[in-house]
Design a protein around this motif. Structure first.
Motif, PDB file in Angstrom:
ATOM      1  N   ASN A  16       1.047  -0.972   0.057  1.00 38.15           N
ATOM      2  CA  ASN A  16      -0.512   0.468   0.232  1.00 38.15           C
ATOM      3  C   ASN A  16       0.707   1.112  -0.331  1.00 38.15           C
ATOM      4  O   ASN A  16       1.178   2.126   1.049  1.00 38.15           O
ATOM      5  N   ILE A  17       0.919   1.502  -1.093  1.00 37.62           N
ATOM      6  CA  ILE A  17       1.564   3.329  -1.506  1.00 37.62           C
ATOM      7  C   ILE A  17       1.379   3.821  -1.880  1.00 37.62           C
ATOM      8  O   ILE A  17       0.567   3.452  -3.425  1.00 37.62           O
ATOM      9  N   GLY A  18       0.857   5.435  -1.949  1.00 32.57           N
ATOM     10  CA  GLY A  18      -0.608   6.335  -2.608  1.00 32.57           C
ATOM     11  C   GLY A  18      -1.580   5.477  -2.314  1.00 32.57           C
ATOM     12  O   GLY A  18      -2.432   4.766  -2.657  1.00 32.57           O
ATOM     13  N   ILE A  19      -2.462   5.532  -4.266  1.00 26.30           N
ATOM     14  CA  ILE A  19      -2.850   4.920  -4.715  1.00 26.30           C
ATOM     15  C   ILE A  19      -2.944   4.116  -5.216  1.00 26.30           C
ATOM     16  O   ILE A  19      -3.823   2.897  -5.283  1.00 26.30           O
ATOM     17  N   VAL A  20      -1.663   3.036  -4.686  1.00 21.65           N
ATOM     18  CA  VAL A  20      -1.321   1.881  -5.389  1.00 21.65           C
ATOM     19  C   VAL A  20      -1.893   0.629  -4.071  1.00 21.65           C
ATOM     20  O   VAL A  20      -1.717   0.918  -2.903  1.00 21.65           O
ATOM     21  N   ASP A  21      -2.659   0.009  -3.738  1.00 23.49           N
ATOM     22  CA  ASP A  21      -3.183  -0.737  -3.296  1.00 23.49           C
ATOM     23  C   ASP A  21      -3.323  -1.759  -3.271  1.00 23.49           C
ATOM     24  O   ASP A  21      -4.579  -2.780  -3.789  1.00 23.49           O
ATOM     25  N   GLY A  22      -2.714  -2.170  -3.114  1.00 22.88           N
ATOM     26  CA  GLY A  22      -2.497  -3.946  -3.539  1.00 22.88           C
ATOM     27  C   GLY A  22      -2.483  -4.198  -5.386  1.00 22.88           C
ATOM     28  O   GLY A  22      -2.827  -4.525  -5.603  1.00 22.88           O
ATOM     29  N   ILE A  23      -1.445  -5.267  -5.462  1.00 29.69           N
ATOM     30  CA  ILE A  23      -1.224  -6.245  -6.943  1.00 29.69           C
ATOM     31  C   ILE A  23      -1.207  -7.368  -6.925  1.00 29.69           C
ATOM     32  O   ILE A  23      -0.490  -7.523  -6.716  1.00 29.69           O
ATOM     33  N   LEU A  24      -1.915  -7.684  -7.159  1.00 26.34           N
ATOM     34  CA  LEU A  24      -2.848  -9.410  -6.685  1.00 26.34           C
ATOM     35  C   LEU A  24      -1.794  -9.315  -8.972  1.00 26.34           C
ATOM     36  O   LEU A  24      -2.289  -9.266  -9.973  1.00 26.34           O
TER      37      LEU A  24
END
Lengths: 222, 286
Positions: free
Chosen positions: A80-88
């Protein structure tokens, strides 16, 4: 050792060969594009570019590939950094990401060393003729650098092919995973592993042949 | 107005001052030989003329284009990249080590820059390349790769490559130093013909014969300064400075060496070994 069991295993393991091959192909293509960009950044006169490229090489050549792979598969979903909320990522995608980054970091060094190995007199002669840098890099320097890059580039590509076996550990159904499934059912370790080794050897042989052909193509006429 | 105007030219590498304030002009059609001991700065001076070396002081103007200029506060301003490239189109350079493109044939070497820089159509550039190779005596070697050619032939291809850009000025940097002595003549002959056709030439050389026969003027440079300059005959035959004399002794003594060796064989060994001029010359060259 029962040779019949070796031969019998080959077509079964071969089913994973296309996955092994496409992991290699994806990582080699994406990684080489990345490597070319990194090498040019490293040779650029713009300092932040040089720092970025040097940092990239330091980081990703310094961490085990297996850890990159685990990070891409297990850790990215929690990121979780900034607009990134997990990359699956799917197992295959995660493996391509990790292998591409690994390839980019290593091949960047190959490309960079090939370019700086070209006689500086070549750039001088081009400059004296009024040629722009982009032109003479493309026409004069890189064609000569490629000759120097072929052997180490091929070595890295062969290493990449073999490293795809690590993708087993994030459940990508490539050759090594299929072999494991085989021998965990019948416990014929020697024969199944020998068959797997033969298949890797066959695939890396392709690279050896490509190296010979390209070296001949780029050899200077004497 | 002179084609080349250099004034107050200085160049340092780190703390080493290689050029310590050099002034000279080159008129159109003039052939100037630049001579001097190794390490004297003559090659650096030549390389400054097309900005392959960036001067640390002074002003260079070629064909009414100011390439670099020292400001009143001592900082240097350089022409922008495009202007430098534009100036280089008109300044041909031939290098000691040829620097031909090894992956290209002789013709490809010659046509590369006209096509890339001047947008000359390939058939036209190729026809011109054949003419130029013919002119340097290599009409039959157009399809050869550099490594298939002798040093003398490679250097003549390099001259053709520079001429293909139709330069108004040609720079030659010790162009015979890397070839076998018996092949130097064919390069010098091409240069002599070029001079006869009116090309403006700056020639850094150890070939005193060429300087004497072809050059209009000789510059003697030592320790980063022009020590002496003037008509070739004056400088070479009646040098006015001690350092010029010592240098010329050291260089010109080499030519009659063979005869001396013969004499030495006849029992004059001691005399050959203790020639004071030669010892003086060696000191100067170091």
């Amino acid at each position: 050792m029962d040779l019949d069991l070796v031969w019998e295993a080959i077509p079964l393991i071969w089913k994973g060969a296309s996955t092994t091959a496409s992991l290699t192909a994806w990582a080699l293509v994406l990684g080489t594009i990345g490597a070319l960009i990194l090498a040019l950044m490293r040779l650029s006169s713009i300092k932040p570019f040089r720092w970025f490229a040097a940092g990239f090489g330091w980081l990703f050549r310094g961490i085990p590939l297996l850890i990159l792979l685990f990070f891409a598969f297990f850790a990215l979903p929690d990121l979780n950094i900034g607009i990134v909320d997990g990359i699956l990522l799917e197992p295959f995608q995660a493996a391509v990401v990790a292998l591409s980054i690994w390839t980019a970091a290593y091949q960047a060094e190959v490309i960079r060393s090939g370019i700086i190995a070209v006689d500086p007199g070549q750039a001088e002669a081009s400059e004296a003729l009024g040629m722009a840098k982009a032109r003479y890099m493309r026409r004069i320097i890189i064609p000569q650098g490629v000759r120097i890059m072929i052997p180490p580039y091929t070595s890295n590509a062969m290493t990449l092919l073999k490293q795809t076996s690590l993708a087993t550990l994030v459940t990508v159904p490539e050759m090594t995973l299929l072999t494991q499934r085989l021998f965990s059912n019948d416990f014929q370790f020697r024969e199944r592993i020998a068959a797997l080794a033969l298949l890797y050897l066959a695939m890396t042989t392709v690279f050896v042949v490509i190296q010979q052909v390209t070296e001949r193509t780029f050899r200077l006429k004497v | 107005m002179a084609l080349v105007n250099v004034s107050g030219l200085r160049k340092s590498f780190g703390k080493t001052d290689v050029l310590k304030g050099v002034d000279f002009q080159v008129e159109r059609g003039e052939v100037i030989s630049i001579i001097g001991p190794s390490g004297s700065g003559k090659t650096t001076m030549l390389r400054c003329v097309n900005l392959l070396e960036r001067p640390t002081g002074g002003r260079i103007e070629v064909d009414s284009r100011v390439l670099c200029e020292e400001q009143a506060n001592g900082s240097m301003t350089f022409a922008d990249k495009a202007a430098i490239r534009e100036a280089r189109e008109h300044i041909g350079m031939v290098f000691q080590r040829f620097n031909l493109f090894p992956h290209m044939t002789a013709v490809e070497n010659v046509i590369e820059a006209p096509i890339a820089v001047k947008n000359v159509p390939k058939p036209e550039a190729t026809a011109r390349a054949h003419e130029l190779l013919e002119a340097v005596g290599l009409g039959h070697k157009g399809d050869s790769y550099p490594m298939q050619l002798s040093g003398g032939q490679q250097q003549r291809v390099a001259i053709a490559r520079a001429l293909a850009m139709d330069p108004t000025l040609m720079l030659f940097d010790e162009v015979t130093s890397a070839v076998d002595p018996e092949l130097a003549g064919e390069i010098l002959l091409v240069m002599k013909r070029l001079a006869e056709q009116g090309m403006t030439m700056l020639v850094v050389t150890h070939e005193m014969g060429f300087a004497a026969e072809v050059a209009d003027r000789v510059l003697f440079i030592d320790h980063g300064r022009i020590v002496e300059q003037g008509p070739a005959a004056d400088v070479l035959q009646n040098p006015s400075h001690e350092r010029t004399k010592a240098f010329l002794h050291a260089v010109l003594d080499r030519a009659p060496m063979e005869a001396e060796v013969e004499e030495a064989a006849e029992g004059l060994v001691d005399d050959l070994l203790v020639r004071p001029e030669r010892i003086g010359g060696d000191d100067d060259g170091s």
